[in-house]
Design a protein around this motif. Structure first.
Motif, mmCIF file in Angstrom:
data_model
loop_
_atom_site.group_PDB
_atom_site.id
_atom_site.type_symbol
_atom_site.label_atom_id
_atom_site.label_comp_id
_atom_site.label_asym_id
_atom_site.label_seq_id
_atom_site.Cartn_x
_atom_site.Cartn_y
_atom_site.Cartn_z
ATOM 1 N N ALA A 162 0.823 -1.207 0.000
ATOM 2 C CA ALA A 162 0.000 0.000 0.000
ATOM 3 C C ALA A 162 0.859 1.259 0.000
ATOM 4 O O ALA A 162 0.597 2.211 -0.746
ATOM 5 C CB ALA A 162 -0.927 -0.010 1.217
ATOM 6 N N VAL A 163 1.887 1.276 0.822
ATOM 7 C CA VAL A 163 2.746 2.456 0.923
ATOM 8 C C VAL A 163 3.507 2.682 -0.374
ATOM 9 O O VAL A 163 3.589 3.801 -0.889
ATOM 10 C CB VAL A 163 3.719 2.311 2.108
ATOM 11 C CG1 VAL A 163 4.810 3.374 2.053
ATOM 12 C CG2 VAL A 163 2.963 2.411 3.431
ATOM 13 N N LEU A 164 4.065 1.617 -0.924
ATOM 14 C CA LEU A 164 4.929 1.763 -2.092
ATOM 15 C C LEU A 164 4.155 2.077 -3.366
ATOM 16 O O LEU A 164 4.736 2.560 -4.338
ATOM 17 C CB LEU A 164 5.768 0.499 -2.285
ATOM 18 C CG LEU A 164 6.730 0.193 -1.134
ATOM 19 C CD1 LEU A 164 7.484 -1.095 -1.397
ATOM 20 C CD2 LEU A 164 7.687 1.347 -0.898
ATOM 21 N N MET A 165 2.853 1.817 -3.379
ATOM 22 C CA MET A 165 2.052 2.174 -4.544
ATOM 23 C C MET A 165 1.640 3.641 -4.521
ATOM 24 O O MET A 165 1.007 4.127 -5.450
ATOM 25 C CB MET A 165 0.809 1.284 -4.633
ATOM 26 C CG MET A 165 1.075 -0.068 -5.249
ATOM 27 S SD MET A 165 1.756 0.020 -6.927
ATOM 28 C CE MET A 165 0.373 0.743 -7.804
ATOM 29 N N ASP A 166 1.985 4.350 -3.457
ATOM 30 C CA ASP A 166 1.718 5.782 -3.361
ATOM 31 C C ASP A 166 3.059 6.494 -3.401
ATOM 32 O O ASP A 166 3.843 6.432 -2.454
ATOM 33 C CB ASP A 166 0.969 6.090 -2.062
ATOM 34 C CG ASP A 166 0.512 7.542 -1.981
ATOM 35 O OD1 ASP A 166 1.358 8.434 -2.194
ATOM 36 O OD2 ASP A 166 -0.666 7.777 -1.682
ATOM 37 N N LYS A 167 3.358 7.154 -4.513
ATOM 38 C CA LYS A 167 4.673 7.756 -4.699
ATOM 39 C C LYS A 167 4.970 8.827 -3.653
ATOM 40 O O LYS A 167 6.121 8.995 -3.223
ATOM 41 C CB LYS A 167 4.776 8.339 -6.105
ATOM 42 C CG LYS A 167 4.688 7.295 -7.214
ATOM 43 C CD LYS A 167 4.724 7.952 -8.589
ATOM 44 C CE LYS A 167 4.671 6.915 -9.708
ATOM 45 N NZ LYS A 167 3.398 6.168 -9.737
ATOM 46 N N ALA A 168 3.942 9.556 -3.227
ATOM 47 C CA ALA A 168 4.148 10.592 -2.227
ATOM 48 C C ALA A 168 4.462 9.988 -0.859
ATOM 49 O O ALA A 168 5.368 10.435 -0.144
ATOM 50 C CB ALA A 168 2.917 11.496 -2.143
ATOM 51 N N ILE A 169 3.718 8.956 -0.465
ATOM 52 C CA ILE A 169 3.944 8.313 0.830
ATOM 53 C C ILE A 169 5.275 7.562 0.829
ATOM 54 O O ILE A 169 5.964 7.486 1.849
ATOM 55 C CB ILE A 169 2.778 7.361 1.170
ATOM 56 C CG1 ILE A 169 1.465 8.144 1.217
ATOM 57 C CG2 ILE A 169 3.022 6.670 2.503
ATOM 58 C CD1 ILE A 169 1.449 9.274 2.224
ATOM 59 N N THR A 170 5.657 6.998 -0.310
ATOM 60 C CA THR A 170 6.949 6.323 -0.400
ATOM 61 C C THR A 170 8.076 7.284 -0.043
ATOM 62 O O THR A 170 9.013 6.926 0.691
ATOM 63 C CB THR A 170 7.177 5.779 -1.820
ATOM 64 O OG1 THR A 170 6.194 4.778 -2.101
ATOM 65 C CG2 THR A 170 8.559 5.152 -1.959
#
Length: 406
Positions: A141-149
């Motif tokens: 989930a985290v890595l699929m969100d470039k901003a959260i990554t």
């Protein structure tokens, strides 16, 4: 279960990268070690319906028309059969009989993009207590969100591009100008804008002004609910490397350097080159021909790199993998200014196209063949599941993510 371990290869899904997922799924079905495993296809349509059937092994089945669907069996995952993989047919088995469930031992997700690669399907398998290959739920989930990554990796030694983001408005597609201007203030101009949850270069644009960004965002918001705005990298060159934990040690694959005729490599260049009629993926080619087409696209494997660049890329990739509690074999993409030599981590792909097998097969020392890579992913899935069931550690694995190495 007695006999070979049954592996459910899941692909398709509701993401814009549906077709790419089909290619990856079919490649995996053909590469799984048939002497040890019995792999079968589970196709998820763009509407979210699950199907099984031998016809799904043939590319000609996609995208299924009504007649093709009638020859398949629609199923659902039985999450109540905890620890036992079981797909339940939704069709009636007759007046006096129930349809027989379809058992499996481990799931091999081959999804790309949201609703599949982003933790949702992983959470479903966690709920059912089933072994599944690849990144864990929270990491996916985290890595699929470039901003959260970026936030997850910030604070370490890994160089990251700055920038901001713009959210899709609650109503309509016209972005808030103040938010756009704030994002540009953080990124500078020119800037690169892209959806935070999508891969395959879908929706990526270069913009030279606030007005240009305001123009491209409505179309992007048809695909995703948030856009990330980053500094544009001049003299752009990209480096990609896959990472996995094999034999208890973190290993990195061969490095690839995609060639580019334009500033940005778009979705059609990557996956549709050599296609046929409009709307017909691959121009009626077979899965093997599609695979060769993808691998023959302009890329350099094991390229000559500037002094010190290879060591940095491998070190930063391994560090990122460890920070997120890595499992599976994600591909980590880097951007570089070829003139200055600066390098930044761009994004992490939890399930790269074709599982990135060509990167492992291109290793100069100790190449890992596609079949061997899939065997590793399947065995790792089973090992992680067993460890989770047997562990007395009250802290769930996902809660240990994002701890800094050392």
């Amino acid at each position: 279960m007695a006999g070979k371990m049954r592996v459910a290869v899941l692909f398709g899904g509701r993401a814009p990268e549906h077709d790419v997922s089909i290619v990856t799924g079919l490649q995996a079905l053909g590469a799984v070690d048939s002497t040890r495993f019995e792999a079968f296809p589970v196709y998820i349509t763009t509407r979210g319906d699950w199907y099984v059937g031998e016809a799904l092994r043939q590319r000609a089945t996609y995208i299924p028309d009504r007649n093709a669907l009638d020859g398949l069996t629609r199923v659902t995952l039985d999450v109540s059969a905890r620890g036992e993989g079981r797909l339940t047919p939704l069709a009636s088995g007759g007046l006096f009989s129930k349809p027989k469930p379809i058992p499996f031992d481990v799931a091999l997700p081959a999804f790309h993009g949201n609703i599949g690669e982003d933790g949702k399907i992983q959470g479903l398998f966690e709920t059912a207590g089933l072994p599944y290959a690849g990144m864990r739920t929270l990491a996916s989930a985290v890595l699929m969100d470039k901003a959260i990554t970026k936030r997850a990796l910030d604070g370490g030694d890994i160089p990251l591009l700055g920038g901001g983001y713009v959210d899709r408005p609650a109503q309509g597609l016209i972005p808030d100008r103040a938010q756009v201007e704030a994002a540009v203030e953080r990124s500078g101009l020119p800037a690169c804008v892209k959806p935070v949850h999508l891969g395959s270069s879908i929706g990526v644009s270069k913009v030279e002004s606030v007005e240009a960004l305001l123009e491209v965002l409505p179309q992007l918001f048809r695909l995703d609910d948030r856009a990330v705005v980053e500094p544009y990298v001049p003299n752009l060159v990209e480096y990609n490397v896959a990472v996995a934990r094999i034999g208890g040690e973190i290993r990195t694959s061969a490095i690839e350097r995609p060639k580019r005729s334009d500033d940005l490599l778009d979705f059609k260049q990557k996956y549709m080159s050599g296609g046929g009629k409009s709307g017909e993926k691959g121009g009626g080619k077979t899965p093997g021909q599609i695979s060769q087409g993808m691998l023959s696209l302009t890329r350099d494997l094991n390229p000559d790199l500037p002094d010190g660049a290879e060591a940095k890329i491998r070190r930063w990739a391994a560090e990122a993998y460890e920070i997120v509690g890595g499992t599976g074999a994600p591909r980590i993409d880097f951007l570089s200014d070829e003139k200055t030599g600066e390098i930044w981590l761009n994004e992490i792909n939890p399930c790269p196209g074709s599982f990135g097998y060509f990167l492992w097969e291109a290793l100069a020392e100790g190449p890992l063949l596609f079949t061997e890579l899939l065997t590793h992913l399947i065995e790792e899935a089973v090992a992680v599941s067993r460890a989770s069931q047997l562990s007395d550690d009250p802290v769930p694995p996902d809660a240990r993510l994002f701890r800094r190495p050392g």
